[in-house]
Design an enzyme around this catalytic site. Structure first.
Site, PDB file in Angstrom:
ATOM      1  N   GLY A  60       0.954  -1.393  -0.098  1.00  0.00           N
ATOM      2  CA  GLY A  60       0.003   0.018   0.012  1.00  0.00           C
ATOM      3  C   GLY A  60       1.058   1.275  -0.048  1.00  0.00           C
ATOM      4  O   GLY A  60       1.953   1.296   0.532  1.00  0.00           O
ATOM      5  N   GLN A  65       2.307  10.251   1.381  1.00  0.00           N
ATOM      6  CA  GLN A  65       3.630   9.739   1.264  1.00  0.00           C
ATOM      7  C   GLN A  65       4.563  10.474   0.029  1.00  0.00           C
ATOM      8  O   GLN A  65       5.780  10.146   0.080  1.00  0.00           O
ATOM      9  CB  GLN A  65       3.709   8.137   1.227  1.00  0.00           C
ATOM     10  N   CYS A 110       6.999   0.640   6.614  1.00  0.00           N
ATOM     11  CA  CYS A 110       6.333   1.513   6.057  1.00  0.00           C
ATOM     12  C   CYS A 110       7.417   2.377   5.092  1.00  0.00           C
ATOM     13  O   CYS A 110       8.314   2.614   5.485  1.00  0.00           O
ATOM     14  CB  CYS A 110       5.880   2.671   7.113  1.00  0.00           C
ATOM     15  N   LEU A 111       6.831   2.478   4.109  1.00  0.00           N
ATOM     16  CA  LEU A 111       7.734   3.347   2.939  1.00  0.00           C
ATOM     17  C   LEU A 111       8.321   4.547   3.325  1.00  0.00           C
ATOM     18  O   LEU A 111       9.455   4.934   2.829  1.00  0.00           O
ATOM     19  CB  LEU A 111       6.945   3.259   1.633  1.00  0.00           C
ATOM     20  N   HIS A 153      -3.603   0.828   7.646  1.00  0.00           N
ATOM     21  CA  HIS A 153      -2.476   1.498   7.731  1.00  0.00           C
ATOM     22  C   HIS A 153      -2.341   2.499   6.734  1.00  0.00           C
ATOM     23  O   HIS A 153      -2.006   3.690   7.155  1.00  0.00           O
ATOM     24  CB  HIS A 153      -1.233   0.307   7.419  1.00  0.00           C
ATOM     25  N   GLU A 154      -2.822   2.462   5.607  1.00  0.00           N
ATOM     26  CA  GLU A 154      -2.893   3.592   4.716  1.00  0.00           C
ATOM     27  C   GLU A 154      -3.951   4.713   5.025  1.00  0.00           C
ATOM     28  O   GLU A 154      -3.659   5.810   4.888  1.00  0.00           O
ATOM     29  CB  GLU A 154      -3.443   3.158   3.325  1.00  0.00           C
ATOM     30  N   HIS A 157      -2.457   7.101   7.161  1.00  0.00           N
ATOM     31  CA  HIS A 157      -1.706   8.120   6.368  1.00  0.00           C
ATOM     32  C   HIS A 157      -2.515   9.388   6.105  1.00  0.00           C
ATOM     33  O   HIS A 157      -2.162  10.284   6.056  1.00  0.00           O
ATOM     34  CB  HIS A 157      -0.929   7.301   5.376  1.00  0.00           C
TER      35      HIS A 157
HETATM   36  C1  LIG Z   1       3.416  -9.690   5.699  1.00  0.00           C
HETATM   37  N1  LIG Z   1       4.926  -9.299   5.865  1.00  0.00           N
HETATM   38  C2  LIG Z   1       4.979  -8.768   7.307  1.00  0.00           C
HETATM   39  O1  LIG Z   1       4.077  -8.620   8.073  1.00  0.00           O
HETATM   40  C3  LIG Z   1       6.397  -8.443   7.434  1.00  0.00           C
HETATM   41  C4  LIG Z   1       7.446  -9.433   7.799  1.00  0.00           C
HETATM   42  C5  LIG Z   1       8.871  -9.131   8.223  1.00  0.00           C
HETATM   43  C6  LIG Z   1       8.946  -7.823   8.521  1.00  0.00           C
HETATM   44  C7  LIG Z   1       8.111  -6.716   8.459  1.00  0.00           C
HETATM   45  C8  LIG Z   1       8.502  -5.410   8.944  1.00  0.00           C
HETATM   46  C9  LIG Z   1       6.680  -7.335   7.974  1.00  0.00           C
HETATM   47  N2  LIG Z   1       5.934  -6.254   7.784  1.00  0.00           N
HETATM   48  C10 LIG Z   1       5.322  -5.618   6.957  1.00  0.00           C
HETATM   49  N3  LIG Z   1       5.546  -6.235   5.541  1.00  0.00           N
HETATM   50  C11 LIG Z   1       5.076  -5.873   4.366  1.00  0.00           C
HETATM   51  N4  LIG Z   1       5.274  -6.155   3.275  1.00  0.00           N
HETATM   52  C12 LIG Z   1       5.971  -7.526   3.545  1.00  0.00           C
HETATM   53  C13 LIG Z   1       7.008  -7.632   1.897  1.00  0.00           C
HETATM   54  N5  LIG Z   1       6.222  -7.504   1.011  1.00  0.00           N
HETATM   55  C14 LIG Z   1       6.847  -7.870  -0.504  1.00  0.00           C
HETATM   56  C15 LIG Z   1       7.926  -8.039  -0.443  1.00  0.00           C
HETATM   57  C16 LIG Z   1       8.692  -8.317  -1.577  1.00  0.00           C
HETATM   58  C17 LIG Z   1       7.925  -8.514  -2.792  1.00  0.00           C
HETATM   59  C18 LIG Z   1       6.523  -8.613  -2.868  1.00  0.00           C
HETATM   60  C19 LIG Z   1       6.010  -8.199  -1.422  1.00  0.00           C
HETATM   61 CL1  LIG Z   1       4.169  -8.057  -1.519  1.00  0.00          CL
HETATM   62  C20 LIG Z   1       5.449  -6.115   1.133  1.00  0.00           C
HETATM   63  C21 LIG Z   1       4.845  -5.755   2.086  1.00  0.00           C
HETATM   64  N6  LIG Z   1       4.247  -4.792   4.531  1.00  0.00           N
HETATM   65  C22 LIG Z   1       3.843  -4.234   5.633  1.00  0.00           C
HETATM   66  N7  LIG Z   1       2.989  -3.160   5.691  1.00  0.00           N
HETATM   67  C23 LIG Z   1       2.415  -2.947   7.188  1.00  0.00           C
HETATM   68  S1  LIG Z   1       0.540  -2.734   6.645  1.00  0.00           S
HETATM   69  C24 LIG Z   1       1.116  -1.912   4.985  1.00  0.00           C
HETATM   70  C25 LIG Z   1       2.301  -2.846   4.626  1.00  0.00           C
HETATM   71  C26 LIG Z   1       3.065  -2.082   3.390  1.00  0.00           C
HETATM   72  O2  LIG Z   1       3.022  -2.039   2.210  1.00  0.00           O
HETATM   73  N8  LIG Z   1       4.180  -1.342   4.173  1.00  0.00           N
HETATM   74  C27 LIG Z   1       5.180  -0.865   3.325  1.00  0.00           C
HETATM   75  N9  LIG Z   1       4.468  -4.886   6.797  1.00  0.00           N
HETATM   76 NI    NI Z   2       2.992   3.585   5.571  1.00  0.00          NI
END
Ligand SMILES: CNC(=O)c1cccc(C)c1Nc1nc(N2CCN(c3ccccc3Cl)CC2)nc(N2CSC[C@H]2C(=O)NC)n1
Ligand code: NI
Length: 183
Positions: A60, A65, A110-111, A153-154, A157
């Site tokens: 997301g 952002q 979070c990005l 989460h989004e 934001h």
């Molecule tokens: C399921 N993995 C976990 O939970 C998790 C696991 C470990 C560490 C953390 C810190 C985790 N936490 C977390 N990991 C994600 N990603 C896992 C990797 N993935 C992804 C990566 C590569 C290709 C395709 C994809 Cl899809 C992208 C998404 N995303 C979010 N969030 C929080 S809510 C919004 C969402 C978000 O987009 N953040 C930018 N948290």
């Molecule tokens: Ni975020």
């Protein structure tokens, strides 16, 4: 296309503002922004694009952002992720939610946050949401699991809230009452 250089990081004031509702019909600029947000999350899950443009993966991303305080975000789950959600949400709202909570067992990323902040982020386990699409058509859906977490989460934001605001400062891994862990 949106690149990491376009994403503002924690400490930037836009991340702490309440974003403005968007009017319909969308301006060409708002439509382009919404489509670019979706394009970013799709690109960020493609190994080649990650390599080529040094993208951080996400499911997301919200307009604040990229320094635009408007109530627009995109969420995309690749079809082989086992989740079925790919939406552009405009003026999104949670209309109802479960009492039960849920949290990502690995914490949230979070990005806009360039560090790992450990801790459980309590969220609603199941939510009924409504939002409009690019054409201004309102849709309603029920979400649970990672899609529900991502939506909250989004949406945060758009309200100037960061995921770490929800982490228990005394004990980041304190048990959360009536909550399920999502891994
Ligand atoms: C399921 N993995 C976990 O939970 C998790 C696991 C470990 C560490 C953390 C810190 C985790 N936490 C977390 N990991 C994600 N990603 C896992 C990797 N993935 C992804 C990566 C590569 C290709 C395709 C994809 Cl899809 C992208 C998404 N995303 C979010 N969030 C929080 S809510 C919004 C969402 C978000 O987009 N953040 C930018 N948290
Ligand atoms: Ni975020």
């Amino acid at each position: 296309m949106i690149l990491m250089k376009d994403i503002v990081r924690e400490g930037h004031p836009t991340l702490r503002q309440r974003a403005e509702e968007v009017k319909f019909p969308l301006s060409a600029e708002d439509k382009k922004l919404a489509e670019e947000l979706m394009e970013y999350v799709v690109n960020s899950q493609d190994e080649e694009m990650i390599e080529k443009y040094d993208l951080r993966p996400g499911v997301g991303i919200a307009a604040p952002q990229v320094n635009v305080a408007k109530r627009i975000f995109a969420i995309h789950f690749d079809e082989d992720s086992g989740e079925n959600l790919s939406i552009i949400a405009i003026n999104p709202k949670i209309v109802s939610h479960s009492v039960e909570k849920a949290y990502l067992a690995s914490g949230e990323g979070c990005l806009s946050v360039d560090r790992f902040i450990p801790g459980y982020v309590p969220r609603y386990a199941r939510i009924t949401v409504k939002a409009s699409d690019l054409e201004g058509k309102e849709y309603k859906m029920r979400l649970k699991g990672l899609p529900a977490i991502a939506f909250q989460h989004e949406l945060d934001h758009l309200n100037g809230v960061m995921f770490f605001d929800h982490i228990n400062p005394d004990n980041p891994f304190a048990e959360i009452e009536n909550a399920i862990a999502i891994s």
